[in-house]
Scaffold this active site. Structure first.
Site, PDB file in Angstrom:
ATOM      1  N   TYR A   1      34.860  23.214 -11.006  1.00 19.09           N
ATOM      2  CA  TYR A   1      35.017  21.903 -11.649  1.00 19.09           C
ATOM      3  C   TYR A   1      36.388  21.306 -11.372  1.00 19.09           C
ATOM      4  CZ  TYR A   1      37.826  24.248 -15.243  1.00 19.09           C
ATOM      5  OH  TYR A   1      38.793  24.961 -15.890  1.00 19.09           O
TER       6      TYR A   1
ATOM      7  N   ARG B   1      39.711 -13.697  20.587  1.00 20.11           N
ATOM      8  CA  ARG B   1      39.700 -13.191  19.211  1.00 20.11           C
ATOM      9  C   ARG B   1      40.069 -11.720  19.178  1.00 20.11           C
ATOM     10  NH1 ARG B   1      33.607 -14.540  17.606  1.00 20.11           N
ATOM     11  NH2 ARG B   1      34.412 -14.489  15.471  1.00 20.11           N
TER      12      ARG B   1
ATOM     13  N   SER C   1      42.527  28.195 -13.666  1.00 22.57           N
ATOM     14  CA  SER C   1      42.593  26.742 -13.540  1.00 22.57           C
ATOM     15  C   SER C   1      43.865  26.421 -12.778  1.00 22.57           C
ATOM     16  CB  SER C   1      42.614  26.086 -14.925  1.00 22.57           C
ATOM     17  OG  SER C   1      42.735  24.692 -14.775  1.00 22.57           O
TER      18      SER C   1
ATOM     19  N   MET D   1      46.219 -10.791  15.244  1.00 20.24           N
ATOM     20  CA  MET D   1      46.406 -12.122  15.809  1.00 20.24           C
ATOM     21  C   MET D   1      45.298 -13.076  15.368  1.00 20.24           C
ATOM     22  SD  MET D   1      46.488 -13.497  19.682  1.00 20.24           S
ATOM     23  CE  MET D   1      44.828 -14.127  19.570  1.00 20.24           C
TER      24      MET D   1
ATOM     25  N   LYS E   1      34.246  -6.657  15.360  1.00 20.19           N
ATOM     26  CA  LYS E   1      33.748  -7.963  15.760  1.00 20.19           C
ATOM     27  C   LYS E   1      32.926  -7.861  17.042  1.00 20.19           C
ATOM     28  CE  LYS E   1      36.735 -11.191  14.748  1.00 20.19           C
ATOM     29  NZ  LYS E   1      38.068 -11.796  14.982  1.00 20.19           N
TER      30      LYS E   1
ATOM     31  N   ARG F   1      29.774  -8.827   9.566  1.00 19.47           N
ATOM     32  CA  ARG F   1      30.405  -7.555   9.161  1.00 19.47           C
ATOM     33  C   ARG F   1      30.016  -7.261   7.730  1.00 19.47           C
ATOM     34  NH1 ARG F   1      36.541  -9.982   8.970  1.00 19.47           N
ATOM     35  NH2 ARG F   1      35.965 -11.883   7.917  1.00 19.47           N
TER      36      ARG F   1
ATOM     37  N   CYS G   1      43.171  21.479 -13.158  1.00 22.30           N
ATOM     38  CA  CYS G   1      43.458  20.551 -14.252  1.00 22.30           C
ATOM     39  C   CYS G   1      44.695  19.708 -13.976  1.00 22.30           C
ATOM     40  CB  CYS G   1      43.599  21.308 -15.569  1.00 22.30           C
ATOM     41  SG  CYS G   1      44.971  22.467 -15.560  1.00 22.30           S
TER      42      CYS G   1
ATOM     43  N   HIS H   1      42.499 -16.624   2.524  1.00 17.51           N
ATOM     44  CA  HIS H   1      43.167 -15.338   2.748  1.00 17.51           C
ATOM     45  C   HIS H   1      43.448 -14.629   1.423  1.00 17.51           C
ATOM     46  CE1 HIS H   1      46.796 -12.801   3.320  1.00 17.51           C
ATOM     47  NE2 HIS H   1      46.149 -12.431   4.414  1.00 17.51           N
TER      48      HIS H   1
ATOM     49  N   GLY I   1      46.318  -9.797   9.425  1.00 17.03           N
ATOM     50  CA  GLY I   1      47.569  -9.374  10.026  1.00 17.03           C
ATOM     51  C   GLY I   1      47.463  -9.248  11.524  1.00 17.03           C
TER      52      GLY I   1
HETATM   53  P1  ADP Z   1      38.953 -13.727  12.090  1.00 15.57           P
HETATM   54  O1  ADP Z   1      39.126 -12.360  12.620  1.00 15.57           O
HETATM   55  O2  ADP Z   1      40.160 -14.243  11.428  1.00 15.57           O
HETATM   56  O3  ADP Z   1      37.702 -13.874  11.301  1.00 15.57           O
HETATM   57  P2  ADP Z   1      37.589 -14.995  14.275  1.00 15.57           P
HETATM   58  O4  ADP Z   1      37.822 -14.438  15.608  1.00 15.57           O
HETATM   59  O5  ADP Z   1      36.325 -14.641  13.638  1.00 15.57           O
HETATM   60  O6  ADP Z   1      38.831 -14.679  13.362  1.00 15.57           O
HETATM   61  O7  ADP Z   1      37.680 -16.560  14.404  1.00 15.57           O
HETATM   62  C1  ADP Z   1      37.820 -17.380  13.283  1.00 15.57           C
HETATM   63  C2  ADP Z   1      36.889 -18.533  13.368  1.00 15.57           C
HETATM   64  O8  ADP Z   1      37.072 -19.234  14.576  1.00 15.57           O
HETATM   65  C3  ADP Z   1      35.447 -18.156  13.380  1.00 15.57           C
HETATM   66  O9  ADP Z   1      34.935 -17.979  12.116  1.00 15.57           O
HETATM   67  C4  ADP Z   1      34.817 -19.355  14.016  1.00 15.57           C
HETATM   68  O10 ADP Z   1      34.576 -20.343  13.062  1.00 15.57           O
HETATM   69  C5  ADP Z   1      35.862 -19.802  14.985  1.00 15.57           C
HETATM   70  N1  ADP Z   1      35.507 -19.327  16.311  1.00 15.57           N
HETATM   71  C6  ADP Z   1      35.807 -18.173  16.900  1.00 15.57           C
HETATM   72  N2  ADP Z   1      35.264 -18.105  18.127  1.00 15.57           N
HETATM   73  C7  ADP Z   1      34.564 -19.247  18.297  1.00 15.57           C
HETATM   74  C8  ADP Z   1      33.760 -19.773  19.339  1.00 15.57           C
HETATM   75  N3  ADP Z   1      33.569 -19.110  20.464  1.00 15.57           N
HETATM   76  N4  ADP Z   1      33.203 -20.973  19.152  1.00 15.57           N
HETATM   77  C9  ADP Z   1      33.408 -21.649  18.005  1.00 15.57           C
HETATM   78  N5  ADP Z   1      34.150 -21.231  17.000  1.00 15.57           N
HETATM   79  C10 ADP Z   1      34.728 -20.028  17.140  1.00 15.57           C
HETATM   80 MG    MG Z   2      36.056 -14.153  11.724  1.00 15.45          MG
END
Ligand code: ADP
Ligand code: MG
Ligand code: MG
Length: 978
Positions: free
Chosen positions: A950, A158, A862, A169, A88, A402, A930, A520, A167
């Site tokens: 092979y 984040r 083999s 946070m 990220k 990503r 094999c 999810h 899984g």
């Molecule tokens: P995940 O790893 O679960 O994708 P993120 O860190 O991407 O979590 O956050 C999930 C969502 O939270 C993002 O898709 C976005 O919509 C919202 N978000 C995260 N950071 C911001 C921010 N700085 N401003 C507005 N929305 C945010």
């Molecule tokens: Mg995200």
């Protein structure tokens, strides 16, 4: 404190301060459009592909540099720094450098996470000071203040590991709010409802994620508030209602944790950062890494990002989108968004999101910009991107990019398309498809005719394709437990969360009542290749009674259900499935042709029957690496013939030796010989027919035929059963002369005579043929006569006769003598010569260690890696897998099941030794494998590395192996380039 320094072009120096809002948020639309189109402009003149990898210096108080910031069009990190910044953080940096609209922020590195744990869950000295410094930079950049009541800076915190991981946070949004900053926010925006909504979200998220308050308690409070006001959706709650809700939330936190909700933004930030670190070793994250073989010592980064608000009204919103459809690979923007909402609302299934295409009408300008950004990012990363964005009052912000997770179908389609579009090379395309994807494409589908008559109870979103059949289970632990006992289960949940991962992994498929294509359940199911039907809104799931209902129909725990993840249909009962048709998959065949150009390893197949051989050949097999003759013994009436032969085999063999030595035979002995020769004659005819069919199916290609291998008792009735039968008859007083009892006793004696303490280490393999030479002779005749008939019919058979289980060279030399004499006789009798090769399996450690001596007598090797693994470890596979082996793997005593993925260190060492010795003694000796490892991608990489000619695998694995062999070649070349 230092300010953000410019990375690109070696420039350095402080970024001019100014209002972030003015410079970033209010950029002229044309300006942005230019950047996206790639027109030269001061910022976009920096080509994305030339992002510098060397970050600029940054002053730091901590012993190491733990912080990389971005903002104002410049970033200290880059896409190359995923190890340190996580996916990220690296993506946010890269997008910023590219001039895309990203709110400023900074990443605390994965190294900080590891050092945090190394120090006993303590932030490294000086890190907090560096965080404060970075916050101050963001303040400067945005013109806002963290904790400033007049113009508050709010951030999201984040998590972000190198590999995206459910899984970890969850993200905390709106951090920095308290009573006084809230007032500032309301004054600034003039939007009271927005302010209170942001605040209640913050308390809710921070309370649940950082302070461990049960999230249900907040949900209940919201439900109660909605009910009290007759509100249908969260958005129907007005400012007053939300203010009241905040009061309730604060009370919930107090009552649940015994402490007040922290009001100091810095304390909030400190706690949130530590919570992200802690989540790295949370159970959910740990389980996920185990399943996906991700190292536990990578650590997670923390991203602190300036908040932008999608919940400021109808001209605001938030969404998730893929640059191509991740289900089909089709080149269209695919995703969902919600107006007047914040981040997680889209995926949480609280309100039903709109398809992204609607955005073109509702927010046309933002949509157009988003579309362009998507295309640009796709070109830059040379791959389909999964994007997260927020629109604040009409203005677009990118929050994540990503590489998109995708289904098998999409993976192949996308790879083929990207090559056609000139974005990637064929070689690159090969690295974009996982061998598991190929496997999945050849997996079963539901039989269409069975579907029409099946009991369909509901339909949902076709979230991850494929057919899944299993018993319904409503709880992840239970699913894992039942699957552990070998049962097929389908996990049925209202919605899934990262806590359910282990259940999803164990299940055949996943069914949810709530959530969309980006929920999810959908995302994880696609990733681990499980069929998933999501968002079956009509399905009422009751965890208490472990049942699900739609109108009158339904099912309970343990009942069979069938999911079609390709169409979204759900059926009760276990539907029959049909095999996927390789012939119809043009893109897959295309990609595999590219693989064929790249790979060095040939791919052969293990096939015992002409149909299997033909199947494998259509999948691209270049030969048969293992034809197990004894498999032909087990079919139908043949087993009786085989039994008859075995019952007299030893007596007849001894009698023949006697005759050869000039002795005369007793009538019984003569009888045994007659019976033995007669049954062996029948077998010979049957086998000759089988071999003829196989040579025909594989005309022009090599066919390795292994002479009989298993201990003979495997063809006889089970000892215990015969014993019980005899004992029962005796107990019932059946007369000793009763033909039934006589025959049963005879069988019992024969079975008893062949019983061994350790059959796997007993009379089997090459030893059998040395004890009963007629087995070698008969099979040699059958093979060569079939080949001769093929030659006469104009065919091109290439027989390779293979002797199993050699441990000592003398065994092989002796066997070869018998075989050669018989081969000579057959060819003379037929007046026709055929080419055949004579070789052996390397599957006994002593055989591997003395491969040089063995190679003197063998034209090919083999590796029988199943036996080699058993004997190297000293495990009997059945006992190990049924007993301790899985526990070993779970506890980390073994890194993997060595019967699935070759143990490079031990077994691999024997393989390497045998290859070296074999080649030294007989240069150019043909060497293959094999064992089951021949179809395992990780093992294939090893076999490529040690230079085998092979791999041979089951027919259905042939396409997988073709790709894996190409990937091994590509990885090998990259390794040599280093
Ligand atoms: P995940 O790893 O679960 O994708 P993120 O860190 O991407 O979590 O956050 C999930 C969502 O939270 C993002 O898709 C976005 O919509 C919202 N978000 C995260 N950071 C911001 C921010 N700085 N401003 C507005 N929305 C945010
Ligand atoms: Mg995200
Ligand atoms: Mg074997």
């Amino acid at each position: 404190m230092g300010s953000i320094r410019i990375v690109a072009g070696g420039l350095s120096g402080p970024v001019p301060s100014g209002s972030f809002r003015a410079r970033e948020y209010n950029r002229e639309p044309n300006d942005t459009a230019d950047l996206i189109a790639g027109y030269p402009s001061p910022r976009s003149s920096r080509n994305m592909t030339q992002t510098p990898t060397m970050p600029s210096e940054r002053a730091h108080k901590a012993a190491k540099r733990y912080i990389y910031a971005w903002g104002g069009g410049h970033a200290e990190g880059s896409a190359q720094m995923r190890d340190l910044l996580g996916g990220k953080g690296a993506g946010l940096a890269e997008m910023t450098s590219a001039g895309l609209p990203v709110p400023p922020g900074f990443t605390i590195t994965t190294e900080a996470c590891n050092d945090y744990f190394a120090a006993g869950e303590k932030l490294p000295d000086g890190l907090w000071d560096d965080v404060l410094g970075a916050v101050a930079e963001v303040e400067k950049e945005t013109g806002k203040g963290f904790g400033n009541a007049d113009n508050p800076l709010l951030v999201s915190v984040r998590s972000g590991a190198k590999f995206s991981m459910p899984g970890m946070m969850d993200t905390v949004l709106n951090l920095g709010l308290n009573e006084s900053t809230l007032n500032g926010l309301i004054k600034l925006t003039g939007n009271e409802r927005f302010g209170w909504d942001a605040y209640r979200r913050f308390i809710q998220m921070f309370g649940r994620i950082v302070m461990d308050v049960d999230g249900q308690k907040f949900e209940h409070a919201i439900d109660a508030a909605k009910e009290a006001r007759g509100a249908k959706q969260d958005t129907d709650l007005d400012a007053d209602a939300l203010r009241e809700l905040v009061g309730t939330f604060l009370r919930v936190v107090r009552e649940s944790t015994g402490r007040e909700f922290p009001t100091d933004p810095l304390e909030q930030l400190d706690l949130a950062i530590k919570a992200v670190f802690a989540s790295w070793f949370g159970k959910r994250a740990h389980d996920y890494r185990e399943y996906n073989h991700i190292a536990h010592d990578l650590g997670t980064a923390v991203n602190v990002v300036t908040m932008v608000f999608g919940n400021m009204g109808d001209d605001s919103g938030t969404g998730v989108a893929f640059t191509r459809d991740p289900n089909t690979g089709e080149k269209v923007l695919f995703g969902e968004y919600l107006t007047n909402a914040q981040g997680e609302d889209v995926v949480a299934g609280i309100r039903t999101p709109q398809p992204i295409s609607h955005m073109a009408q509702e927010l046309p300008q933002a949509y157009a910009e988003f579309e362009r950004i998507g295309q640009r990012l796709e070109k830059h990363y040379k791959d389909v991107q999964d994007l997260e964005f927020t629109i604040e009052r009409g203005r677009l912000y990118m929050l994540q990019t990503r590489s998109a997770k995708r289904t098998a179908v999409a993976a192949v389609q996308i790879a083929a398309d990207l090559v056609a579009e000139g974005i990637i090379t064929e070689r690159e395309a090969l690295t974009r498809i996982e061998p598991a994807h190929v496997d999945q494409l050849l997996r079963d589908q539901f039989d269409p005719s069975a579907k029409t008559s099946a009991k369909k109870i509901t339909a949902g979103l076709n979230a991850s394709p494929g057919a899944a059949v299993g018993k319904a289970v409503f709880d992840a632990d239970r699913a894992a437990e039942m699957a552990g006992k070998g049962e097929k289960v389908i996990l049925v949940r209202i919605e899934t969360s990262p806590d359910d991962f282990h259940g999803m992994a164990a299940a055949q498929g996943v069914l949810t009542a709530r959530g969309g294509a980006t929920s999810h359940a959908a995302v994880v199911a696609r990733q681990i290749g499980k069929p998933c039907v999501a968002g079956c809104a009509a399905l009422i799931i009751d965890y208490a009674t472990k049942s699900a209902r739609v109108d009158g129909l339904g099912f309970s725990e343990g009942e069979w259900i069938s999911l079609d993840g390709t169409t979204g249909e759900v059926f009760v009962g276990a539907l029959p499935t049909t095999a996927a048709r390789f012939e119809d998959q043009a893109e897959l065949q295309q990609v595999l042709k590219w693989a064929d150009k790249v790979r060095r390893l040939q791919v052969w197949t293990n096939a015992d029957k002409p149909e299997e051989a033909a199947q494998a050949r259509s999948y691209g097999a270049q030969g048969i690496g293992l034809c197990r003759t004894e498999h032909m013994f087990r079919e139908g009436e043949r087993l009786d013939i085989v039994r008859d032969a075995i019952l007299v085999a030893f007596q007849a063999t001894r009698a023949k030796e006697k005759t050869a030595a000039g002795g005369s035979l007793s009538p019984e002995d003569a009888d045994a010989v007659t019976k033995f020769d007669e049954t062996m004659g029948k077998l010979e005819k049957l086998q000759e027919g089988d071999f003829y069919g196989i040579f025909e199916a594989m005309d022009g290609l090599p066919v390795v035929i292994r002479l009989i291998d298993p201990p003979l008792h495997e063809f006889l009735p089970n000892y215990a059963e015969v014993l019980v039968e005899v004992t029962r008859m005796e107990a019932q007083g059946v007369a000793a002369t009763d033909p039934k009892l006589v025959s049963a006793r005879e069988t019992l004696r024969a079975v008893e005579a062949l019983r061994e303490q350790n059959p796997m280490l007993g009379l089997r393999g090459i030893r059998l043929g040395l004890m009963i030479p007629d087995l070698i002779k008969m099979q040699t005749r059958a093979i060569l006569n079939a080949a001769i008939r093929r030659v006469k019919a104009g065919g091109h058979p290439h027989a390779e006769i293979m002797i199993p289980l050699v441990g000592h060279v003398n065994e092989l030399a002796e066997t070869r003598k018998i075989l050669d004499a018989e081969a000579k006789a057959v060819q003379e009798a037929a007046g026709q010569t055929v080419d055949f090769m004579f070789g052996t399996m390397i599957e006994v450690p002593r055989g591997a260690l003395t491969a040089d001596a063995i190679a003197e007598h063998a034209e090919f090797f083999s590796f029988g890696t199943n036996d080699l693994t058993q004997m190297t470890f000293g495990y009997s596979r059945d006992d190990a897998e049924g007993g301790f082996l899985l526990s070993y793997v779970e506890r980390g005593i073994l890194p993997a099941n060595p019967f699935q993925t070759l143990d490079r260190v031990g077994v691999g060492q024997l393989v390497r030794t045998a290859v070296e010795k074999g080649r030294a003694a007989r240069p150019g000796i043909k060497i293959g494998i094999c064992g089951e490892h021949g179809g395992d991608p990780a093992s294939i990489a090893f076999f490529d590395e040690v230079g085998l000619d092979y791999v041979s695998c089951s027919p259905f694995r042939v396409p997988v192996a073709r790709l894996a062999a190409a990937q091994a070649a590509i990885a090998g070349a990259a390794e040599r380039d280093k």
